[in-house]
Design a protein around this motif. Structure first.
Motif, short mmCIF file in Angstrom:
data_model
loop_
_atom_site.label_atom_id
_atom_site.label_comp_id
_atom_site.label_asym_id
_atom_site.label_seq_id
_atom_site.Cartn_x
_atom_site.Cartn_y
_atom_site.Cartn_z
N THR A 59 0.83 -1.15 -0.08
CA THR A 59 -0.07 0.04 -0.05
C THR A 59 0.76 1.33 0.06
OG1 THR A 59 -0.32 -0.29 2.36
CG2 THR A 59 -2.17 -1.19 0.89
N GLN A 60 1.93 1.19 0.48
CA GLN A 60 3.01 2.46 0.42
C GLN A 60 3.20 2.52 -1.25
OE1 GLN A 60 6.72 1.81 2.66
NE2 GLN A 60 7.79 2.69 0.71
N VAL A 61 3.45 1.35 -1.62
CA VAL A 61 3.99 1.51 -3.18
C VAL A 61 2.52 2.25 -3.97
CG1 VAL A 61 4.03 0.44 -5.42
CG2 VAL A 61 5.46 -0.20 -3.14
N LEU A 62 1.40 1.49 -3.53
CA LEU A 62 0.15 2.07 -4.23
C LEU A 62 -0.11 3.35 -4.10
CD1 LEU A 62 -1.90 0.82 -6.25
CD2 LEU A 62 -3.60 0.53 -4.21
N GLN A 63 0.40 3.89 -2.83
CA GLN A 63 -0.28 5.35 -2.22
C GLN A 63 0.47 6.21 -3.01
OE1 GLN A 63 -2.45 6.02 0.84
NE2 GLN A 63 -2.57 7.59 -1.05
N ALA A 64 1.29 6.01 -3.73
CA ALA A 64 2.09 6.96 -4.80
C ALA A 64 1.22 7.49 -5.92
CB ALA A 64 3.34 6.68 -4.95
N GLY A 65 0.29 6.48 -6.33
CA GLY A 65 -0.42 6.53 -7.45
C GLY A 65 -1.80 6.73 -7.34
N VAL A 66 -2.36 7.01 -6.18
CA VAL A 66 -3.81 7.32 -5.85
C VAL A 66 -3.90 8.40 -4.90
CG1 VAL A 66 -4.08 4.74 -5.87
CG2 VAL A 66 -3.82 5.93 -3.69
N THR A 67 -4.91 9.16 -5.03
CA THR A 67 -5.47 10.36 -4.09
C THR A 67 -6.14 9.81 -2.87
OG1 THR A 67 -7.44 10.90 -5.45
CG2 THR A 67 -5.36 11.96 -6.04
N ASP A 68 -6.81 8.81 -2.89
CA ASP A 68 -7.45 8.08 -1.70
C ASP A 68 -6.25 7.82 -0.63
OD1 ASP A 68 -9.07 7.64 -4.17
OD2 ASP A 68 -10.45 7.19 -2.74
N ASP A 69 -6.63 8.04 0.46
CA ASP A 69 -5.78 7.71 1.64
C ASP A 69 -5.98 6.11 1.89
OD1 ASP A 69 -4.41 7.44 3.85
OD2 ASP A 69 -5.36 9.13 5.23
N MET A 70 -4.98 5.37 1.65
CA MET A 70 -4.99 4.05 1.92
C MET A 70 -5.16 3.53 3.40
SD MET A 70 -5.23 2.74 -1.18
CE MET A 70 -5.05 1.18 -0.82
N LYS A 71 -4.72 4.52 4.21
CA LYS A 71 -4.90 4.33 5.69
C LYS A 71 -6.15 3.92 6.35
CE LYS A 71 -0.46 6.16 7.04
NZ LYS A 71 0.10 7.43 7.96
N LYS A 72 -7.24 4.63 5.21
CA LYS A 72 -8.51 4.52 5.49
C LYS A 72 -9.32 3.61 4.80
CE LYS A 72 -8.90 9.54 6.50
NZ LYS A 72 -9.58 10.85 5.92
N LEU A 73 -8.72 2.43 4.25
CA LEU A 73 -9.05 1.29 3.50
C LEU A 73 -8.78 -0.07 4.19
CD1 LEU A 73 -10.82 0.97 0.72
CD2 LEU A 73 -8.66 0.38 -0.24
N PRO A 74 -9.52 -0.31 5.44
CA PRO A 74 -9.05 -1.62 5.99
C PRO A 74 -9.23 -2.88 4.94
CG PRO A 74 -11.25 -0.93 6.93
CD PRO A 74 -10.66 0.14 5.72
#
Length: 403
Positions: free
Chosen positions: A188-203
């Motif tokens: 998710t650290q890798v994916l976070q660089a390519g999305v605007t959604d906050d991956m920490k809020k996607l459990p």
């Protein structure tokens, strides 16, 4: 979940990373195999292609199977799982329809929440395992196994026709997207660089539609088949190569194939359909009682409920267990014996664990032998060797839940 054909279970693999796959040479079946949108991408990156559930898929790449496995546990790996069947069920009566064929409580799912569930028959057997997501877009998103594609589609299509003939509002659509799984602690650290959604809020077991590295219309679900944190990305087929290429530019990401996927899921204690569960296995025997919704248990309104629900309250004849084994690697179909030497069960999946450097397996034994710590024997190449019943997962899972 995921497959009627095992990569490592029937034939196993050596820790020298020699992947043995239940398949035919591509030269003889090339013309009849289906290809994912990433087929040429796999060849360009050294993918060793095999016939798998009617598809041409990479069993591994230039790295050894064991290196791919361990990279997934320590960093993250990209898997092409586009062979999986993706469907949408829509209409006002969509929940009622799906609950008529699965054991889970679909009605209780919150918007964009998902769950593992099971198709069952009237005898209580498992027809397939699937992930169901209650999307906020007004449909149910279902992912099920490629090897069960024809029977799963027929089951759902027949039920849609039945409901429509009764005047109910339902429909079914096959989703022709590619499906990419990015799995591992840094996924998710890798994916976070390519999305605007906050991956920490996607459990774990929730999803959202978002643009991913410039590809719009992707459904990102926090789930996987490795026991690690990660996502599965349903991506429009035309954007699959761009997305895979972009992800691979990050040094954290390496490609992984079917061999690593199978050993990772076994370490995580996850079932392989057709090996560990099938039409002759009930959810209780398969140690999957947790998939049975509480409301559904009380109502007894799912296929096979008259067989399955009483098993929750009594002892079943057999149960799926984990095994940690000494000696040579244990393969599927190996006999399991009690310490007196009497055959009491069968191994359904087995391999050397790259993470534990021990041989792990799962199989079915009578209920009285299913307690963790029970000493048993397995027969490998006509020789008996010690094994002990173990809790699963063998390797702790790292699913992301909101703290």
């Amino acid at each position: 979940m995921h497959r009627t054909v095992s990569v490592v279970a029937p034939l196993g693999f050596r820790l020298q990373a020699q992947p043995l796959v239940q398949s035919r040479p591509l030269s003889s079946v090339q013309d009849v195999l289906r290809r994912t949108p990433l087929y040429d991408f796999h060849l360009a990156h050294g993918g060793k292609m095999v016939a798998f559930a009617g598809w041409s898929l990479p069993v591994q790449y230039r790295d050894s199977h064991v290196d791919s496995h361990l990279h997934t546990r320590r960093h993250c790996s990209l898997f092409d799982v586009s062979h999986m069947l993706q469907t949408k069920i829509f209409g006002c009566d969509r929940v009622k329809l799906l609950e008529s064929v699965v054991v889970g409580d679909i009605a209780e799912l919150r918007p964009n929440q998902g769950t593992l569930s099971l198709f069952t028959n009237e005898a209580g057997g498992i027809l397939d395992d699937l992930i169901v997501t209650n999307t906020s877009e007004g449909h149910l998103y279902v992912v099920s196994n490629a090897g069960c594609r024809d029977k799963d589609l027929a089951l759902m299509q027949d039920k849609v026709k039945e409901f429509q003939n009764r005047g109910l509002d339902v429909g079914l659509e096959v989703v022709e997207n590619a499906l990419l799984a990015l799995q591992g602690p840094t996924a998710t650290q890798v994916l976070q660089a390519g999305v605007t959604d906050d991956m920490k809020k996607l459990p774990f077991m929730t999803s959202a539609v978002m643009e991913v590295f410039g590809v719009s219309g992707c459904r990102v679900t926090r789930c996987g088949y490795t026991g690690e944190d990660g996502v599965e990305i349903s991506v429009p087929a035309t954007g699959a190569v761009h997305l895979a290429t972009t992800l691979l530019k990050n040094p954290e990401v390496k490609l992984a194939g079917l061999a690593a996927r199978d050993s990772l899921r076994l370490e995580a204690g996850l079932c392989l359909y057709g090996n560990d569960i099938d039409e002759h296995t009930t959810p209780v025997e398969g140690s999957l009682s947790w998939t049975l919704g509480k409301r559904r248990r009380i109502a007894m309104d799912f296929p096979g409920a008259k067989i399955i629900v009483p098993q929750l309250k009594g002892e079943v004849q057999r149960r799926r267990v984990g095994l940690i084994c000494e000696g040579a690697p244990v393969r599927a179909h190996s006999p399991i014996l009690n310490t007196e030497g009497t055959v009491i069960g069968t191994v359904t999946s087995g391999c050397p664990s790259p993470s534990l450097k021990k041989n792990v397996a799962m199989g079915y034994v009578p209920f009285k032998y299913s307690r963790p710590g029970t000493q048993l024997l397995v027969e490998v190449r006509r020789k008996q060797q010690m094994t002990v019943v173990s809790k699963m997962p063998f390797v702790p899972t790292n699913y992301y839940t909101l703290k």
